[in-house]
Structures are given as structure tokens and as C-alpha cells.
Design an enzyme around this catalytic site. Structure first.
Site, PDB file in Angstrom:
ATOM      1  N   ASP B  15      -0.488 -22.582 -18.821  1.00 18.34           N
ATOM      2  CA  ASP B  15      -1.032 -22.586 -17.465  1.00 18.34           C
ATOM      3  C   ASP B  15      -1.584 -23.965 -17.080  1.00 18.34           C
ATOM      4  O   ASP B  15      -2.275 -24.606 -17.866  1.00 18.34           O
ATOM      5  CB  ASP B  15      -2.164 -21.564 -17.343  1.00 18.34           C
ATOM      6  CG  ASP B  15      -1.754 -20.178 -17.814  1.00 18.34           C
ATOM      7  OD1 ASP B  15      -0.930 -20.063 -18.753  1.00 18.34           O
ATOM      8  OD2 ASP B  15      -2.280 -19.210 -17.253  1.00 18.34           O
ATOM      9  N   HIS B  17      -2.914 -24.689 -13.577  1.00 15.13           N
ATOM     10  CA  HIS B  17      -4.025 -24.452 -12.647  1.00 15.13           C
ATOM     11  C   HIS B  17      -4.529 -25.692 -11.920  1.00 15.13           C
ATOM     12  O   HIS B  17      -5.700 -26.061 -12.016  1.00 15.13           O
ATOM     13  CB  HIS B  17      -5.177 -23.761 -13.379  1.00 15.13           C
ATOM     14  CG  HIS B  17      -4.936 -22.288 -13.573  1.00 15.13           C
ATOM     15  ND1 HIS B  17      -4.664 -21.435 -12.521  1.00 15.13           N
ATOM     16  CD2 HIS B  17      -4.911 -21.520 -14.687  1.00 15.13           C
ATOM     17  CE1 HIS B  17      -4.475 -20.213 -12.977  1.00 15.13           C
ATOM     18  NE2 HIS B  17      -4.612 -20.224 -14.294  1.00 15.13           N
ATOM     19  N   ASP B  51       1.284 -20.015 -13.378  1.00  9.90           N
ATOM     20  CA  ASP B  51      -0.111 -20.337 -13.031  1.00  9.90           C
ATOM     21  C   ASP B  51      -0.301 -21.841 -12.811  1.00  9.90           C
ATOM     22  O   ASP B  51      -1.189 -22.480 -13.384  1.00  9.90           O
ATOM     23  CB  ASP B  51      -1.085 -19.826 -14.091  1.00  9.90           C
ATOM     24  CG  ASP B  51      -1.510 -18.379 -13.837  1.00  9.90           C
ATOM     25  OD1 ASP B  51      -2.430 -17.894 -14.514  1.00  9.90           O
ATOM     26  OD2 ASP B  51      -0.896 -17.730 -12.951  1.00  9.90           O
ATOM     27  N   HIS B  87      -1.090 -15.872 -10.641  1.00 13.53           N
ATOM     28  CA  HIS B  87      -1.694 -16.599  -9.531  1.00 13.53           C
ATOM     29  C   HIS B  87      -0.672 -16.972  -8.466  1.00 13.53           C
ATOM     30  O   HIS B  87      -1.010 -17.072  -7.275  1.00 13.53           O
ATOM     31  CB  HIS B  87      -2.459 -17.818 -10.053  1.00 13.53           C
ATOM     32  CG  HIS B  87      -3.764 -17.440 -10.680  1.00 13.53           C
ATOM     33  ND1 HIS B  87      -4.965 -17.529 -10.005  1.00 13.53           N
ATOM     34  CD2 HIS B  87      -4.048 -16.910 -11.893  1.00 13.53           C
ATOM     35  CE1 HIS B  87      -5.942 -17.090 -10.800  1.00 13.53           C
ATOM     36  NE2 HIS B  87      -5.405 -16.715 -11.948  1.00 13.53           N
ATOM     37  N   HIS B 186       4.748 -14.546 -18.313  1.00 13.55           N
ATOM     38  CA  HIS B 186       3.407 -15.088 -18.140  1.00 13.55           C
ATOM     39  C   HIS B 186       2.366 -14.218 -18.849  1.00 13.55           C
ATOM     40  O   HIS B 186       1.539 -14.713 -19.608  1.00 13.55           O
ATOM     41  CB  HIS B 186       3.061 -15.205 -16.658  1.00 13.55           C
ATOM     42  CG  HIS B 186       1.706 -15.786 -16.411  1.00 13.55           C
ATOM     43  ND1 HIS B 186       1.422 -17.114 -16.639  1.00 13.55           N
ATOM     44  CD2 HIS B 186       0.553 -15.222 -15.990  1.00 13.55           C
ATOM     45  CE1 HIS B 186       0.150 -17.339 -16.361  1.00 13.55           C
ATOM     46  NE2 HIS B 186      -0.405 -16.211 -15.969  1.00 13.55           N
ATOM     47  N   HIS B 248       8.750  -3.232 -30.529  1.00 14.97           N
ATOM     48  CA  HIS B 248       9.663  -2.379 -29.774  1.00 14.97           C
ATOM     49  C   HIS B 248      10.375  -3.184 -28.695  1.00 14.97           C
ATOM     50  O   HIS B 248      11.608  -3.115 -28.558  1.00 14.97           O
ATOM     51  CB  HIS B 248       8.844  -1.236 -29.142  1.00 14.97           C
ATOM     52  CG  HIS B 248       9.672  -0.238 -28.420  1.00 14.97           C
ATOM     53  ND1 HIS B 248       9.366   1.104 -28.390  1.00 14.97           N
ATOM     54  CD2 HIS B 248      10.799  -0.365 -27.682  1.00 14.97           C
ATOM     55  CE1 HIS B 248      10.255   1.734 -27.679  1.00 14.97           C
ATOM     56  NE2 HIS B 248      11.133   0.876 -27.226  1.00 14.97           N
TER      57      HIS B 248
END
Lengths: 214, 346
Positions: B15, B17, B51, B87, B186, B248
């Protein structure tokens, strides 16, 4: 290099979907290569200097209004700089400014390469943006990202004319606006009644109750 | 595209930001860019896990910069794949809870220029008139301070479905991704996401961002267990992570050996749980997060995992001389199964 007849490279990106063609300019399929070649062939005189071609482009009727007013000179200089960039650079501009079928439509819409360039330039200029100065004090703007990218890669440098144009617009905010004050008023009334759901950041919210005075 | 073949060299970046300076540091420590910000990563494939938006004021700068870098990478046989984080989805939907003051200001400036450009286009006879940037957006927002109306309007205009910034940048993001034997999301993937179809997820989110699905985001990106919000494989303690569900999911994706995720800040840096089948790469890089030490994950062709990390001792204010170092033996808790950290001299 010749601005009109530069080689155009196929892009590996699936987004662009360019056909790689090396044959005659006019083709059945609407590939980018063929359209650019077709537009370039129109009104192209090999004997004309780049300077003469540039002046011709400036005479293009569709940019007449943009050449007037307080920022007309800066516009013309930025336009000329752009015009003198290579065909490959111009193609990158098209890719940045237009998407998918818009690109093909745009080339087909107008006759003549000069008119294409007028439209192209307007589309590009429409995406000019500006940001406040970063820490080191040098102005940064989105024209920078366009121009510097292209100039560092291919050698032409249109950063200064673009920045000059932006600075002129900052000083003359109405340099290129049309006189449509009447329309704006009506729009404003309409918009005042629209409901729209937005979650604001907490620091932007009106305080609910007034603080008690001491 | 959703599935890519394995890459000679794969770098995953967490991320960002809204912090351009830290973002560039992350690219630098992986030798992807030089001091002037130009691509030197050759044929490397880079995945940025989403993000980019919120918590910082450099959002537009990062979006434009990544776009430029993508072009440069492509010309050199490399590739940069950007992803949607929660985001991004929030902003498309008008959820501005984590927007910063400078973030709002930047978009106000952006909107002013965008409209000037539209005015210029309008001066060209014969051209299709551009639509009003603010069409359908209210002038006032009861409950919000008046001084922020312009910024809010601009951000809505930019990011709403089919808005110019959403169209240009966010619609190019994927939401679920496979590169070789690495799966990227993400937040993370649940079995129902794979069952629904990763291609389908990407298509639906892309359509939503482009305004083709009205105002409600697709189910796969909405809610706590969605692709962009999931934290089930991202808890600090391995015992709290749902390793069995992860197994899984990986079993149902052909060739998948690990899932790489951002979204949950890892205070001790990039690490892996569930026998390194879940790698968490969000280091809270942005100054709007924890101003974390830049780290990126590198995966070589033989699936060797390495963490490239900037040394806190060599880092200084001048970002052009960032040092990269190994963190072994510096007193930090290194989980037993952590990918090997390597020293990279820059």
C-alpha cells in the site's frame, strides 16, 4: 526528424490494439497506422520545411479563438512546440488523451492532418493539470508528466512552453472561457436540489453543538 | 488480464497511500527506477497491491507517475500491474472517510484545470462539447463545512463511476490477479471468489468503475469478507489466521503456491504465515500510516522469495542516497518461516 511521416511502433499493450502494417497508407481496416498515414499524406508536401508546416498548422481555423486573448501567444508557442515533436510522440499524446474508438473517430472526423492536430492538441491541453509546489519548490504539473516523459525519451522539450501557458492561464483565469454566464446560473439552481450520498472525512464535518463559552 | 505466466523477476509492492516520496523509495530499493525516477527495471514484472489513495496528498502524482512508469516499463519488456485496494473502491463510491486535507485541495486544483481544458475544447468549432464535469453533483453538503464544498465536489467528480480519474487510472486496475504461482489480492480471496470467477470479478469491478453498473459496487468488493477488505490471512499471530481456508483457495487455483496481500499493516515488516503460503506485504509505508521502512517482496524465476528492505541506518533525508540492507541480527523478531531477507547494495 520529419514530424508528419515518422515511423510508428506497434505497442505491446492490449489496450491499444494497433495493427502492424507496412503497406499502402489507405486500407480497409481502420488501423491506427493506416489512419495516421492517410492523414499525413493529405496536404503533405515533402518540400515544405517543418517551419512552414508549423505556420500552416497555426493558421488552422479551429484554433483561431485559442490564439486570441491574453494567453494566445503562450498557446501558439506551446502548440508549435508540440507540432514539431515526432509522429511517435504525437501518437503517445493521442493515446494519453483519447481512448479506443475515440482515436479512430477523431482521425476520421476531420480532413487534413492539420485539422487533426488542432483537435489533438485541444484534447491534450484539456488534460493539463496543476499541483502545488512540492518540497523542493519546483513547480510540478501534469503537463510536466506528459512533456518530460516524452522529451526525456525522444528529445523534444515542451515543458517550458506548457508551463508558460499554465502560468498565463493562472494569471488570466478567463483567458479561454466562453461567455455563457446565463447557462451557469440556471445550472446552479438545478444542482442545489440534488441529493448525493458522500461520507466526508471527520475533520471536514460541521461541529454539531457550539462549544460552551468560558 | 487476470492470469499471467510466471515472470523472470517479480516484485510486489504494498500500500502506498498518497506518499510519492516513500513510493519511489520502494521502487528504488528493488532497482526498478533510478534517481531521476526513470524505469531501469528491465523485464521485471511489478505488482502494486492497491491503496494508492487516501491518507496522503500525493494521490494524483502517484497515479500519473505509475502511468508514466508503466509506459516506460512496457517499452523495455517489463510490466507494472496495478490493483484496486479497498480505498480505491471507497473513493469511487463517495466514501471519503480517509481523505486528507491536502488530498481535497489537490483535487480542487485538478478540477479547476480540467474545466479550463474543457473551456478550451469548447472554443474549437466542430468539436463535440465536453460534458459538464460537475453534472449531477450538488453545490452544497449539509453537515460539511462550507470551505470544503469545492474540494468534495471535485473529488466526487473525479472518482465517481465514469469520472475522469476513475476512467483513466482506476479502470485499468485488476482486483484479482495470478502471476505464475503467485496469487494477488488486496485483502485476500475466499473460496466463493474463486468459484465466482476471478476474470468475472475483474470485469465487474472494471465495469462499475467505468459507470456501467450504476452506483452500487459489485458484491466481491463490498463487506468485511470481500476481496479488498479481507483480513483472515493477515492477523499478526499465525494462530489467528485461517490457514485452512487459504489452502482450500490455493488448491482451486491451478498452479498457485502462495497468496500475496496488502491491506493490513505489518509493523514488523513483510512476513509470511501458513508456511509462507500467505505473504503480507503492507508495511504501512506512507507517512499517513506508520511511515514504515520501505520493503518489497521479490520472487525470482525459481520461486525463491526475498525481502528487499531499506536500512533505517542508511536512510537519510536525501532520497537519492537511500541505502538497502539486510535486517538479520538487528534484534527484530523474525518468524521461523519468513522468506529470507537480503542485502541489496544500491
Amino acid at each position: 526528424s520529419n514530424a508528419l511521416m515518422g515511423q510508428v511502433r506497434s505497442s505491446a499493450s492490449s489496450e491499444d490494439q494497433m495493427q502492424h502494417s507496412s503497406s499502402s497508407p489507405v486500407q480497409q481496416t481502420a488501423s491506427m497506422d493506416s489512419l495516421i498515414a492517410e492523414a499525413a499524406a493529405y496536404g503533405n508536401d515533402e518540400n515544405e520545411s517543418l517551419e512552414a508546416k508549423a505556420q500552416k498548422a497555426l493558421d488552422c481555423p479551429c484554433i483561431a479563438d485559442l490564439r486570441n486573448g491574453p494567453c494566445g501567444r503562450q498557446f501558439s508557442e506551446a502548440f508549435l512546440c508540440f507540432f514539431k515533436s515526432t509522429a511517435e510522440e504525437k501518437l503517445e499524446w493521442v493515446k494519453l488523451a483519447l481512448t479506443g474508438s475515440q482515436r479512430i473517430t477523431f482521425f476520421k472526423m476531420h480532413i487534413g492532418f492539420y485539422v487533426c492536430l488542432c483537435y489533438l492538441f485541444n484534447m491534450v491541453v484539456a488534460h493539463l493539470g496543476s499541483v502545488s509546489t512540492p518540497n523542493d519548490g519546483a513547480p510540478v504539473n501534469y503537463a510536466y508528466f506528459y512533456s518530460v516523459t516524452l522529451s526525456r525519451d525522444w528529445g523534444s522539450d515542451c515543458v517550458n512552453p506548457f508551463v508558460a501557458l499554465q502560468n498565463c492561464i493562472k494569471a488570466n483565469p478567463n483567458a479561454f472561457s466562453k461567455d455563457v454566464l446565463g447557462e451557469d446560473e440556471a445550472e446552479k439552481e438545478e444542482q442545489a436540489n440534488i441529493q448525493y450520498k458522500v461520507t466526508p472525512p471527520s475533520w471536514s464535518v460541521e461541529s454539531k453543538s457550539p462549544k460552551p463559552k468560558k | 488480464m487476470t492470469i499471467y505466466p510466471s515472470a523472470d523477476r517479480l516484485v510486489a509492492i504494498g500500500d502506498l497511500h498518497g506518499d510519492l516520496q516513500k513510493s519511489k523509495q520502494a521502487f528504488k530499493i528493488a532497482n526498478l527506477i533510478d534517481d531521476s525516477g526513470k524505469w531501469i527495471g528491465g523485464t521485471t514484472t511489478v505488482v502494486q497491491i492497491g491503496d494508492v489513495l487516501d491518507r496522503g496528498g500525493d494521490e494524483l502524482r502517484i497515479l500519473y507517475y505509475l502511468e508514466k512508469l508503466k509506459r516506460e516499463a512496457e517499452k523495455n519488456g517489463g510490466r507494472i500491474i496495478t490493483m484496486n485496494g479497498n480505498h480505491e473502491i471507497m473513493n469511487v463510491g463517495g466514501d471519503f472517510r480517509y481523505v486528507t486535507r491536502s488530498g481535497l485541495d489537490e483535487f480542487k486544483i485538478w478540477a479547476d484545470w480540467f474545466r479550463i481544458g474543457n473551456s478550451m475544447k469548447s472554443l474549437c468549432p466542430g468539436l463535440e462539447k465536453p460534458s459538464d464535469l460537475f453534472e449531477g453533483i450538488p453545490l452544497e453538503f449539509p453537515g460539511i463545512k462550507k470551505e470544503f464544498y469545492d474540494g468534495i465536489r471535485a473529488r466526487i467528480a473525479a472518482f465517481r463511476p465514469n469520472g475522469p480519474i476513475s476512467r483513466r487510472f482506476l479502470s485499468k486496475n485488476v482486483t484479482a490477479l495470478v502471476v505464475g504461482d503467485s496469487v494477488f489480492a488486496h485483502g485476500g480471496l475466499m473460496p466463493e471468489h474463486v468459484g465466482y470467477g476471478l476474470e468475472k470479478i475483474n470485469e465487474e469491478v472494471g465495469d462499475y468503475i467505468n459507470g456501467l453498473r450504476g452506483n452500487s459496487s459489485p458484491f466481491c468488493v463490498r463487506g468485511r469478507d470481500s476481496v479488498v477488505w479481507l483480513r483472515r490471512y493477515s492477523n499478526e499471530m499465525e494462530k489467528d489466521c485461517d490457514c485452512s481456508t487459504l489452502e482450500h483457495v490455493l488448491a482451486t487455483i491451478p498452479g498457485a503456491k502462495r497468496m500475496i496481500m496488502g491491506h493490513t499493516i505489518q509493523e514488523s515488516g513483510i512476513n509470511g504465515v501458513c508456511s509462507n503460503r500467505a505473504i503480507r506485504i503492507d508495511v504501512g509505508l506512507s507517512k499517513g500510516c506508520i511511515d514504515g521502512v520501505p520493503q518489497v517482496l521479490e520472487i525470482s524465476e525459481n520461486s525463491r522469495l526475498q525481502i528487499l528492505t531499506a536500512s533505517p541506518f542508511l536512510q537519510n533525508k536525501d532520497e537519492s542516497s537511500i541505502g538497502v540492507n539486510v535486517k538479520e541480527g538487528l534484534g527484530l523478531l523474525i518468524p521461523k518461516h519468513m522468506p529470507q531477507q537480503v542485502e541489496v547494495t544500491v
